[in-house]
Design a protein around this motif. Structure first.
Motif, PDB file in Angstrom:
ATOM      1  N   VAL A  95       0.905  -1.181   0.278  1.00  0.00           N
ATOM      2  CA  VAL A  95       0.136   0.398  -0.295  1.00  0.00           C
ATOM      3  C   VAL A  95       1.239   1.088   0.409  1.00  0.00           C
ATOM      4  O   VAL A  95       1.709   1.392   0.266  1.00  0.00           O
ATOM      5  N   LEU A  96       1.037   2.131  -0.481  1.00  0.00           N
ATOM      6  CA  LEU A  96       0.937   3.353  -1.136  1.00  0.00           C
ATOM      7  C   LEU A  96       0.616   4.711  -0.158  1.00  0.00           C
ATOM      8  O   LEU A  96      -0.614   4.492  -0.811  1.00  0.00           O
ATOM      9  N   LEU A  97       1.226   5.558   1.123  1.00  0.00           N
ATOM     10  CA  LEU A  97       0.183   6.250   1.683  1.00  0.00           C
ATOM     11  C   LEU A  97       0.693   7.450   1.480  1.00  0.00           C
ATOM     12  O   LEU A  97       2.048   7.787   1.371  1.00  0.00           O
ATOM     13  N   ASP A  98      -0.045   8.129   0.992  1.00  0.00           N
ATOM     14  CA  ASP A  98       0.399   9.659   0.389  1.00  0.00           C
ATOM     15  C   ASP A  98       0.535  10.737   2.241  1.00  0.00           C
ATOM     16  O   ASP A  98      -0.277   9.995   2.836  1.00  0.00           O
ATOM     17  N   ALA A  99       1.502  11.629   2.112  1.00  0.00           N
ATOM     18  CA  ALA A  99       1.283  12.286   3.322  1.00  0.00           C
ATOM     19  C   ALA A  99      -0.332  13.214   3.736  1.00  0.00           C
ATOM     20  O   ALA A  99      -0.864  13.378   2.995  1.00  0.00           O
ATOM     21  N   GLY A 100      -0.621  12.897   4.807  1.00  0.00           N
ATOM     22  CA  GLY A 100      -2.261  14.031   4.302  1.00  0.00           C
ATOM     23  C   GLY A 100      -2.385  13.656   6.448  1.00  0.00           C
ATOM     24  O   GLY A 100      -1.413  12.527   6.714  1.00  0.00           O
ATOM     25  N   THR A 101      -3.104  14.019   6.975  1.00  0.00           N
ATOM     26  CA  THR A 101      -3.986  13.466   7.837  1.00  0.00           C
ATOM     27  C   THR A 101      -5.203  12.792   7.936  1.00  0.00           C
ATOM     28  O   THR A 101      -4.850  12.277   8.969  1.00  0.00           O
ATOM     29  N   THR A 102      -5.680  12.916   6.932  1.00  0.00           N
ATOM     30  CA  THR A 102      -6.515  11.984   6.522  1.00  0.00           C
ATOM     31  C   THR A 102      -5.403  10.142   6.360  1.00  0.00           C
ATOM     32  O   THR A 102      -6.360   9.264   7.213  1.00  0.00           O
ATOM     33  N   THR A 103      -4.783  10.314   5.473  1.00  0.00           N
ATOM     34  CA  THR A 103      -3.918   9.048   4.745  1.00  0.00           C
ATOM     35  C   THR A 103      -3.118   8.684   6.720  1.00  0.00           C
ATOM     36  O   THR A 103      -2.489   7.070   6.784  1.00  0.00           O
ATOM     37  N   GLY A 104      -2.802   9.955   7.696  1.00  0.00           N
ATOM     38  CA  GLY A 104      -2.163   8.866   8.477  1.00  0.00           C
ATOM     39  C   GLY A 104      -2.942   8.766  10.078  1.00  0.00           C
ATOM     40  O   GLY A 104      -3.173   7.509  10.473  1.00  0.00           O
ATOM     41  N   ARG A 105      -4.983   9.603   9.260  1.00  0.00           N
ATOM     42  CA  ARG A 105      -6.193   7.892  10.008  1.00  0.00           C
ATOM     43  C   ARG A 105      -5.633   6.177   9.384  1.00  0.00           C
ATOM     44  O   ARG A 105      -6.402   5.813  10.731  1.00  0.00           O
ATOM     45  N   LEU A 106      -5.966   6.617   8.181  1.00  0.00           N
ATOM     46  CA  LEU A 106      -5.683   5.760   7.545  1.00  0.00           C
ATOM     47  C   LEU A 106      -4.138   4.727   7.907  1.00  0.00           C
ATOM     48  O   LEU A 106      -4.769   3.617   8.760  1.00  0.00           O
ATOM     49  N   ALA A 107      -3.275   5.084   8.106  1.00  0.00           N
ATOM     50  CA  ALA A 107      -1.326   4.399   9.326  1.00  0.00           C
ATOM     51  C   ALA A 107      -2.234   3.948  10.123  1.00  0.00           C
ATOM     52  O   ALA A 107      -1.714   2.945  10.489  1.00  0.00           O
ATOM     53  N   ARG A 108      -3.028   4.527  10.775  1.00  0.00           N
ATOM     54  CA  ARG A 108      -2.876   4.160  12.029  1.00  0.00           C
ATOM     55  C   ARG A 108      -4.390   3.167  12.272  1.00  0.00           C
ATOM     56  O   ARG A 108      -4.293   1.848  13.101  1.00  0.00           O
ATOM     57  N   HIS A 109      -5.485   2.821  11.345  1.00  0.00           N
ATOM     58  CA  HIS A 109      -6.404   1.422  11.453  1.00  0.00           C
ATOM     59  C   HIS A 109      -5.370   0.516  10.911  1.00  0.00           C
ATOM     60  O   HIS A 109      -6.441  -0.754  10.795  1.00  0.00           O
ATOM     61  N   LEU A 110      -4.884   0.835  10.023  1.00  0.00           N
ATOM     62  CA  LEU A 110      -3.675  -0.455   9.187  1.00  0.00           C
ATOM     63  C   LEU A 110      -2.941  -1.123  10.090  1.00  0.00           C
ATOM     64  O   LEU A 110      -2.253  -2.379  10.087  1.00  0.00           O
TER      65      LEU A 110
END
Length: 287
Positions: A95-110
């Protein structure tokens, strides 16, 4: 007895707070403050001149803020969008995650998942994932841009040429269907466009406050099939240009084509394959 109207200085202070809370339309602000639209325009011009807001067509948006400030805004919506995005990711994927607050929250859920490889250029995502053994975390190296804590530069672009993730999740400061993703710098728009084209499936994570907004003058065109994950109800009425590509957070997840592809299909829980953007995909690009 009606309350006296605030003076110009007090009104502009309250106007700035209203813009920061997500109110940005001229007509909306004029009605809220009980003044004419021309008065609101003058107030916004004054705030823009002082660097507090960025003028947009028909309104204004707050200037670029820190990730912590951004994360506090529309927090429930961002978390719902992040959960919806996390539900699309299967164990074993890259999975490739961009920078940002919503993608940061996605990282937390992963973070508690197993056998995931996460590639990111976002400091927020790195913080969320660094301590979890089940995540193979790959950090794209380069220069950290402040205040949004994105890692940028030619080295990021060079590394992206060597990976092929299953899914890409992009954040948004603003999203206009005809232009793409609005970015605070030219360098960031170039990196975001490269991220968009790096993976097998592409998703844009944007809460309702980002739709139709253009706070900055740089753009990453959305010139490939993608899905928009948002919290905006009745998006087909408010923003019909996104209707065919939308996944609404909190609703049953469906997959289908982007506005350029047409068609749709329903995703059942834990499928063997799914249709995204009109093409079957079994979880790993190139299989």
């Amino acid at each position: 007895m009606s309350q006296p109207r605030p003076g110009t200085r007090d009104r502009r202070a309250m106007l700035l707070e209203a813009v920061r809370d997500g109110s940005g339309g001229i007509a909306e602000l004029a009605e809220e403050f009980g003044v004419s639209e021309s008065t609101i325009r003058r107030d916004l011009a004054s705030l823009a001149g002082a660097g507090h807001v960025v003028r947009t067509y028909g309104g204004a948006l707050d200037t670029e803020r820190s990730p912590l400030e951004k994360d506090r805004e529309h927090a429930a919506a961002k978390d719902a969008i992040a959960r919806e995005a996390a539900a699309l990711v299967r164990d074993g994927e890259v999975v490739l995650l961009d920078a940002g607050t919503t993608t940061g929250r996605l990282a937390r859920h992963l973070a508690h998942r197993e056998r995931l490889t996460v590639v990111t250029n976002g400091i927020t995502a790195i913080r969320e994932l660094a301590g979890f053994a089940g995540i193979d975390l790959i950090v794209l190296g380069g220069r950290v841009r402040h205040p949004n804590e994105a890692i940028l530069g030619e080295s990021v672009l060079a590394q992206l040429r060597h990976i092929s993730p299953d899914r890409v999740f992009l954040g948004a400061d603003g999203l206009v269907a005809e232009r793409g993703l609005c970015c605070p710098s030219l360098e960031q728009s170039v990196v975001k466009h490269a991220l968009l084209h790096a993976g097998g499936e592409a998703y844009v994570l944007a809460d309702h406050s980002k739709l139709g907004q253009a706070p900055f003058p740089y753009w990453a065109p959305l010139d490939r099939e993608y899905r928009l994950i948002t919290d905006k109800p009745k998006i087909d009425v408010m923003y019909p240009q996104f209707a065919e590509s939308v996944i609404l957070a909190g609703e049953p997840v469906t997959t289908g084509a982007s506005p350029r592809a047409g068609g749709s299909a329903t995703r059942t829980p834990e499928p063997k394959s799914e249709t995204v953007g009109g093409a079957a995909h079994d979880g790993r690009r190139g299989r």
